[in-house]
Design an enzyme around this catalytic site. Sequence first.
Site, PDB file in Angstrom:
ATOM      1  N   ALA A   1       7.269  40.333  32.392  1.00 59.12           N
ATOM      2  CA  ALA A   1       6.189  40.234  31.399  1.00 59.12           C
ATOM      3  C   ALA A   1       6.677  40.243  29.949  1.00 59.12           C
ATOM      4  CB  ALA A   1       5.120  41.302  31.605  1.00 59.12           C
ATOM      5  N   ALA A   2       7.993  40.185  29.722  1.00 58.63           N
ATOM      6  CA  ALA A   2       8.468  40.104  28.333  1.00 58.63           C
ATOM      7  C   ALA A   2       7.924  38.828  27.680  1.00 58.63           C
ATOM      8  CB  ALA A   2       9.994  40.123  28.290  1.00 58.63           C
ATOM      9  N   GLY A   3       7.932  37.732  28.447  1.00 61.54           N
ATOM     10  CA  GLY A   3       7.397  36.471  27.912  1.00 61.54           C
ATOM     11  C   GLY A   3       5.902  36.561  27.655  1.00 61.54           C
ATOM     12  N   ASP A   4       5.197  37.337  28.482  1.00 62.25           N
ATOM     13  CA  ASP A   4       3.751  37.488  28.293  1.00 62.25           C
ATOM     14  C   ASP A   4       3.463  38.327  27.047  1.00 62.25           C
ATOM     15  OD1 ASP A   4       3.375  36.048  30.635  1.00 62.25           O
ATOM     16  OD2 ASP A   4       3.457  37.859  31.866  1.00 62.25           O
TER      17      ASP A   4
END
Length: 323
Positions: free
Chosen positions: A266-269
Amino acid sequence: MDRSEWGERGGLSAMARPRVCVVGSANVDLVFSAPRQPLPGESVSGTAFGMFIGGKGANQAVAAARAGAHVDFVGRLGSDAFGNDVAGALEQEGISLKHVTRDTQEGTGVAGVVVEPDGTNAIIVVPRANGRLSDKDVQRARGAISAAGLLLLQLEVSLDATLAAARVARRAGVTVVLNPAPARELPDALLQLADVITPNETETRVLTGIDAGTPEGARAAAQALRQRGVGTVLLTLGDRGALLLPPDGNALEVPSFPVRVVDTTAAGDAFCGALGVAMAEGRPMEEAARFACAAGALACTVMGAGPSLPPRLEIERLLAPAP
Ligand code: RIB
């Protein structure tokens, strides 16, 4: 403190909050910590287990809400216990679920996530109800999309629904940010509707055939995406930061923030949710990209998707110059 307990949104009053609409997926993530991924036919003893709210759409909705936006989420959940869990968690974040349909034929989306000690992960996603989000669902949510300052899209629901949402937004003059994840080839018709695209290295390779692993490769890939009709390209390059290529063609490297990595899920989220908020607030793209990089870095420091998405105060603290 669990990040979901951060009630205030960095001092932003309801009046000052930008509106962000997210059309996308919601899952329950079953997360296994393990010394390494199992090989085919092998069982590996894990070290920890957790269940978290996930799905790229729901994660970006929560990230945007915690970064200070009023968020409308458009998606499909099953009529099951997981659906109740996800709906409850999103409501707790103050996210509007007026356009979330409870599917009676398919259960809530699920993801199996294996996290290795260095924080890298491997994910299997079963879309279930997410896969039934339709053009019709999107048309029913036209009002929310058109009223938003910005629309966030990913690729965990049908391409039809994603295209329909992008078209509604563009017709209403709403900025479209497309996170082309998970990686797949895309028609130019969708790329041309994206004001901003945020692929990581894997997604960039699938979309352009170019390896963004070097500065030259990243620039060439960003140019290739611009040539296919995207407005602004913002490549996310993990611990190398991000590369911003705006329509004026002047590429800019945005540095990363060194953090102790626990889980990159979820870093990209977190990046996309925070980017959407900063853009909807009218900040210059370079500043919005830095805000997004800080949010993405912070998300790597906590296990699980939902729990890791950082509140605005934490993002601002990381961005503040050292005293
Ligand atoms: O981007 C991370 C997400 O991808 C996880 O939460 C998982 O649900 C998958 O959709």
